[in-house]
Design a protein around this motif. Structure first.
Motif, PDB file in Angstrom:
ATOM      1  N   ILE A   1      24.275  31.348  50.084  1.00 49.63           N
ATOM      2  CA  ILE A   1      25.130  32.507  49.770  1.00 49.63           C
ATOM      3  C   ILE A   1      26.516  32.310  50.375  1.00 49.63           C
ATOM      4  CG2 ILE A   1      25.455  34.975  50.211  1.00 49.63           C
ATOM      5  CD1 ILE A   1      22.419  35.295  49.920  1.00 49.63           C
ATOM      6  N   ALA A   2      26.569  31.811  51.612  1.00 47.54           N
ATOM      7  CA  ALA A   2      27.874  31.515  52.222  1.00 47.54           C
ATOM      8  C   ALA A   2      28.624  30.472  51.398  1.00 47.54           C
ATOM      9  CB  ALA A   2      27.677  31.022  53.656  1.00 47.54           C
ATOM     10  N   PHE A   3      27.898  29.459  50.941  1.00 43.10           N
ATOM     11  CA  PHE A   3      28.491  28.396  50.135  1.00 43.10           C
ATOM     12  C   PHE A   3      29.089  28.939  48.835  1.00 43.10           C
ATOM     13  CE2 PHE A   3      27.229  25.818  46.382  1.00 43.10           C
ATOM     14  CZ  PHE A   3      28.209  24.838  46.448  1.00 43.10           C
ATOM     15  N   ILE A   4      28.310  29.744  48.102  1.00 44.31           N
ATOM     16  CA  ILE A   4      28.779  30.177  46.790  1.00 44.31           C
ATOM     17  C   ILE A   4      29.827  31.273  46.902  1.00 44.31           C
ATOM     18  CG2 ILE A   4      27.146  32.045  46.247  1.00 44.31           C
ATOM     19  CD1 ILE A   4      28.472  29.176  43.974  1.00 44.31           C
ATOM     20  N   THR A   5      29.892  31.962  48.034  1.00 43.47           N
ATOM     21  CA  THR A   5      30.979  32.910  48.241  1.00 43.47           C
ATOM     22  C   THR A   5      32.319  32.189  48.117  1.00 43.47           C
ATOM     23  OG1 THR A   5      29.590  34.209  49.736  1.00 43.47           O
ATOM     24  CG2 THR A   5      31.957  34.628  49.820  1.00 43.47           C
ATOM     25  N   MET A   6      32.399  30.982  48.662  1.00 44.88           N
ATOM     26  CA  MET A   6      33.616  30.182  48.546  1.00 44.88           C
ATOM     27  C   MET A   6      33.753  29.554  47.162  1.00 44.88           C
ATOM     28  SD  MET A   6      33.414  28.083  52.153  1.00 44.88           S
ATOM     29  CE  MET A   6      31.636  27.924  52.220  1.00 44.88           C
ATOM     30  N   PHE A   7      32.705  28.885  46.708  1.00 45.68           N
ATOM     31  CA  PHE A   7      32.817  28.051  45.511  1.00 45.68           C
ATOM     32  C   PHE A   7      32.801  28.845  44.207  1.00 45.68           C
ATOM     33  CE2 PHE A   7      32.904  24.636  48.261  1.00 45.68           C
ATOM     34  CZ  PHE A   7      32.878  23.413  47.614  1.00 45.68           C
ATOM     35  N   SER A   8      32.462  30.128  44.249  1.00 46.41           N
ATOM     36  CA  SER A   8      32.492  30.932  43.022  1.00 46.41           C
ATOM     37  C   SER A   8      33.911  31.099  42.493  1.00 46.41           C
ATOM     38  CB  SER A   8      31.875  32.308  43.286  1.00 46.41           C
ATOM     39  OG  SER A   8      32.642  33.023  44.240  1.00 46.41           O
ATOM     40  N   VAL A   9      34.913  31.105  43.389  1.00 42.92           N
ATOM     41  CA  VAL A   9      36.295  31.342  42.957  1.00 42.92           C
ATOM     42  C   VAL A   9      37.134  30.068  42.919  1.00 42.92           C
ATOM     43  CG1 VAL A   9      36.287  33.707  43.830  1.00 42.92           C
ATOM     44  CG2 VAL A   9      37.085  31.869  45.307  1.00 42.92           C
ATOM     45  N   ILE A  10      36.555  28.949  43.353  1.00 40.58           N
ATOM     46  CA  ILE A  10      37.324  27.708  43.449  1.00 40.58           C
ATOM     47  C   ILE A  10      37.818  27.241  42.083  1.00 40.58           C
ATOM     48  CG2 ILE A  10      37.073  25.235  43.929  1.00 40.58           C
ATOM     49  CD1 ILE A  10      37.637  27.024  46.357  1.00 40.58           C
ATOM     50  N   ALA A  11      37.022  27.472  41.027  1.00 38.95           N
ATOM     51  CA  ALA A  11      37.406  27.003  39.699  1.00 38.95           C
ATOM     52  C   ALA A  11      38.649  27.719  39.177  1.00 38.95           C
ATOM     53  CB  ALA A  11      36.249  27.191  38.721  1.00 38.95           C
ATOM     54  N   ALA A  12      38.920  28.923  39.665  1.00 38.10           N
ATOM     55  CA  ALA A  12      40.172  29.608  39.337  1.00 38.10           C
ATOM     56  C   ALA A  12      41.246  29.306  40.372  1.00 38.10           C
ATOM     57  CB  ALA A  12      39.946  31.118  39.257  1.00 38.10           C
TER      58      ALA A  12
ATOM     59  N   THR B   1      26.789  33.719  41.590  1.00 39.65           N
ATOM     60  CA  THR B   1      28.103  33.113  41.372  1.00 39.65           C
ATOM     61  C   THR B   1      29.078  34.047  40.642  1.00 39.65           C
ATOM     62  OG1 THR B   1      27.128  30.898  41.356  1.00 39.65           O
ATOM     63  CG2 THR B   1      29.331  31.120  40.423  1.00 39.65           C
ATOM     64  N   PRO B   2      28.718  34.631  39.485  1.00 41.26           N
ATOM     65  CA  PRO B   2      29.665  35.537  38.820  1.00 41.26           C
ATOM     66  C   PRO B   2      29.975  36.798  39.628  1.00 41.26           C
ATOM     67  CG  PRO B   2      27.905  34.852  37.314  1.00 41.26           C
ATOM     68  CD  PRO B   2      27.494  34.452  38.690  1.00 41.26           C
ATOM     69  N   VAL B   3      29.027  37.239  40.445  1.00 48.78           N
ATOM     70  CA  VAL B   3      29.236  38.444  41.262  1.00 48.78           C
ATOM     71  C   VAL B   3      30.364  38.220  42.261  1.00 48.78           C
ATOM     72  CG1 VAL B   3      28.179  40.036  42.918  1.00 48.78           C
ATOM     73  CG2 VAL B   3      26.820  39.143  40.997  1.00 48.78           C
ATOM     74  N   PHE B   4      30.304  37.118  42.990  1.00 48.78           N
ATOM     75  CA  PHE B   4      31.362  36.827  43.957  1.00 48.78           C
ATOM     76  C   PHE B   4      32.674  36.477  43.266  1.00 48.78           C
ATOM     77  CE2 PHE B   4      27.643  36.041  46.757  1.00 48.78           C
ATOM     78  CZ  PHE B   4      27.970  36.944  47.754  1.00 48.78           C
ATOM     79  N   ALA B   5      32.586  35.915  42.063  1.00 50.01           N
ATOM     80  CA  ALA B   5      33.808  35.639  41.301  1.00 50.01           C
ATOM     81  C   ALA B   5      34.527  36.941  40.947  1.00 50.01           C
ATOM     82  CB  ALA B   5      33.470  34.856  40.040  1.00 50.01           C
ATOM     83  N   LEU B   6      33.770  37.980  40.605  1.00 51.59           N
ATOM     84  CA  LEU B   6      34.378  39.292  40.339  1.00 51.59           C
ATOM     85  C   LEU B   6      35.109  39.823  41.567  1.00 51.59           C
ATOM     86  CD1 LEU B   6      31.631  41.081  38.215  1.00 51.59           C
ATOM     87  CD2 LEU B   6      33.993  40.619  37.504  1.00 51.59           C
ATOM     88  N   LEU B   7      34.534  39.588  42.744  1.00 54.86           N
ATOM     89  CA  LEU B   7      35.216  39.994  43.982  1.00 54.86           C
ATOM     90  C   LEU B   7      36.523  39.219  44.134  1.00 54.86           C
ATOM     91  CD1 LEU B   7      32.222  40.168  46.505  1.00 54.86           C
ATOM     92  CD2 LEU B   7      33.380  42.065  45.351  1.00 54.86           C
ATOM     93  N   GLY B   8      36.527  37.957  43.714  1.00 55.92           N
ATOM     94  CA  GLY B   8      37.752  37.163  43.765  1.00 55.92           C
ATOM     95  C   GLY B   8      38.823  37.697  42.841  1.00 55.92           C
ATOM     96  N   ASP B   9      38.413  38.211  41.681  1.00 53.38           N
ATOM     97  CA  ASP B   9      39.382  38.826  40.768  1.00 53.38           C
ATOM     98  C   ASP B   9      39.915  40.146  41.323  1.00 53.38           C
ATOM     99  OD1 ASP B   9      39.715  37.062  38.598  1.00 53.38           O
ATOM    100  OD2 ASP B   9      37.798  37.660  37.724  1.00 53.38           O
ATOM    101  N   ARG B  10      39.090  40.844  42.070  1.00 59.33           N
ATOM    102  CA  ARG B  10      39.499  42.160  42.574  1.00 59.33           C
ATOM    103  C   ARG B  10      40.291  42.075  43.877  1.00 59.33           C
ATOM    104  NH1 ARG B  10      38.230  47.415  41.693  1.00 59.33           N
ATOM    105  NH2 ARG B  10      38.250  48.851  43.478  1.00 59.33           N
ATOM    106  N   TYR B  11      39.834  41.242  44.807  1.00 54.99           N
ATOM    107  CA  TYR B  11      40.431  41.220  46.145  1.00 54.99           C
ATOM    108  C   TYR B  11      41.227  39.950  46.450  1.00 54.99           C
ATOM    109  CZ  TYR B  11      37.214  45.104  46.804  1.00 54.99           C
ATOM    110  OH  TYR B  11      36.531  46.295  46.668  1.00 54.99           O
ATOM    111  N   GLY B  12      41.172  38.972  45.583  1.00 56.17           N
ATOM    112  CA  GLY B  12      41.909  37.740  45.827  1.00 56.17           C
ATOM    113  C   GLY B  12      40.984  36.578  46.130  1.00 56.17           C
ATOM    114  N   ARG B  13      41.478  35.361  45.859  1.00 55.35           N
ATOM    115  CA  ARG B  13      40.665  34.156  46.076  1.00 55.35           C
ATOM    116  C   ARG B  13      40.507  33.839  47.564  1.00 55.35           C
ATOM    117  NH1 ARG B  13      41.119  35.687  40.991  1.00 55.35           N
ATOM    118  NH2 ARG B  13      42.303  34.352  39.575  1.00 55.35           N
ATOM    119  N   ARG B  14      41.598  33.917  48.285  1.00 51.44           N
ATOM    120  CA  ARG B  14      41.604  33.491  49.686  1.00 51.44           C
ATOM    121  C   ARG B  14      40.709  34.346  50.584  1.00 51.44           C
ATOM    122  NH1 ARG B  14      45.349  34.686  53.706  1.00 51.44           N
ATOM    123  NH2 ARG B  14      45.651  33.104  55.330  1.00 51.44           N
TER     124      ARG B  14
END
Length: 423
Positions: A330-341, A279-292
């Protein structure tokens, strides 16, 4: 931030433990205990129906607790929602079965499940907002992802308790009283959660508000109805994946394929462990490349993987089932890791607690409440490999993909001020 994120994570873990332990019980024992006068299939469907009641209640909880969060602060929401969910979960473990009080038993079960959902509907908004609004903009997805680890921990705790009881008790003992123990344990966990949350500071963004919405839900419906519907549709596949793996597959494999209950629990729990760790790993990708972009990638992967997952499940082989669950998670958490932001950034601060939580929990109605019921019915009509379930999940994934494509990007580095989508 570490102390705040840790308290938010622990609180969501406890709340989701309460919610998930019911799903496991529904898959394993609630049908024959509370609906014994109907066929085994109908009993499973009825048990999943009571499971779905919690999801229907969650948007209502979002409206109720969102009003408190937008009017009086995020912190009170965390305490009140935890009290409600914990008390109703303990009460589920005390409800007499159909054999003792007749039709009143499932009615009590439905009422308590509704209260569980009401509390959880408020929990998510309060926990993620308190974390996201404290976090620095450039690491908001990372810090806000910690409450998103909570559901994985809650699920592991709930199923771990059931696994230990299943291994140490006979079938008769588990059906007679063993299934109640995880519900009673929720009382102790609720007290721990209340202690952890007692010293949390209020959100600085809430304290800075110049004007607070008088009726937040009315404002959300008037100005942000399109955004609410898009976020609900976008999140539907995440819920559908999680409850297909964690709830429906458990009932399907044990009843139709003859897989041992403990084997299925281990396969599912192992996939959830990996999901929580990433979860935190994919969240870092959301901070770097964007949520969408991260959400679109996860949703696309889900659309491709649903048929292979069902095929691997139908083998009944533990390693193959685990592989199917793992990729889906993994597909699920790729999306939901950044949803809280992502969701809080889509709404202006004055209605953020209501708007983000209502969109999030409506997605649960579409993807979580209905999926175990539909999947059970579809699997009954098919052969050993329930391809219709794979088709159903793929359609939901494509729907969610389209909704994500219509949502704007909100990453602070590219969009300094969140731009809400108005109706």
């Amino acid at each position: 931030m570490p102390r705040l994120a840790g308290a938010a994570l622990a609180g969501t873990a406890i709340e989701f433990y309460d919610f998930f332990v019911y799903g496991t019980a529904a898959a394993l024992v609630l049908g024959p205990l509370f609906f014994p006068t109907i066929s085994p299939l109908a009993g499973t469907l009825a048990a999943f129906g009571t499971f779905g009641v919690g999801f229907v209640a969650r948007p209502l909880g979002s409206v109720l607790f969102g009003h408190i969060g937008d009017r009086h602060g995020r912190r009170p929401v965390l305490v009140l929602s935890l009290l409600l969910t914990g008390a109703s979960t303990v009460a589920v473990g005390c409800v007499p079965t159909y054999g003792t009080i007749g039709v009143a038993a499932p009615l009590f079960l439905i009422a308590l499940r509704f209260l569980q959902g009401l509390g959880l509907g408020g929990e998510w908004g309060g926990a993620v907002l308190l974390t996201a609004e404290h976090a620095p903009a450039g690491r908001r997805a990372l810090w806000a992802s910690f409450p998103q680890v909570g559901p994985a921990l809650g699920f592991l705790l709930a199923n771990g308790v059931v696994l230990v009881l299943s291994a140490s008790l006979s079938e008769a003992q588990f059906a007679q009283w063993g299934w109640r123990v995880p519900f009673w344990a929720a009382g102790v966990l609720a007290l721990v959660g209340l202690w952890l949350r007692s010293s949390l500071a209020e959100s600085p963004r809430f304290l800075e508000l110049d004007g607070r919405a008088r009726v937040p839900f009315a404002e959300v419906v008037r100005d942000h109805w399109r955004l609410v519907l898009l976020t609900a549709g976008a999140l539907a596949i995440g819920y559908a994946i999680f409850y297909t793996v964690s709830t429906w597959s458990l009932a399907y494999a044990t009843e139709r394929l003859g897989v041992e209950r403990s084997v299925m629990l281990v396969c599912i729990m192992a996939a959830v462990v990996v999901k929580g760790a990433l979860t935190p790993v994919f969240a870092l990708l959301g901070d770097r490349y964007g949520r969408r972009p991260v959400c679109l990638a996860g949703c696309g992967a889900a659309a491709v993987w649903m048929f292979p997952m069902i095929a691997l499940l139908a083998t009944g082989e533990p390693l193959l089932m685990f592989l199917g669950f793992l990729v889906a998670m993994i597909a699920f958490i790729t999306m939901f890791s950044v949803i809280a932001a992502y969701l809080p950034e889509l709404y202006e601060a004055r209605v953020r607690c209501t708007g983000a939580a209502v969109g999030y929990n409506l997605g649960g109605v579409v993807g979580g409440a209905v999926t175990p019921i539909v999947a059970t019915a579809l699997a009954e009509q098919g052969g050993r490999v329930p391809w219709a379930v794979g088709a159903y999940l793929t359609v939901i994934a494509l729907l969610s993909l389209g909704c994500f494509a219509l949502l704007p990007e909100t990453r602070p580095a590219s969009v300094p001020v969140a731009a809400p989508v108005s109706g």
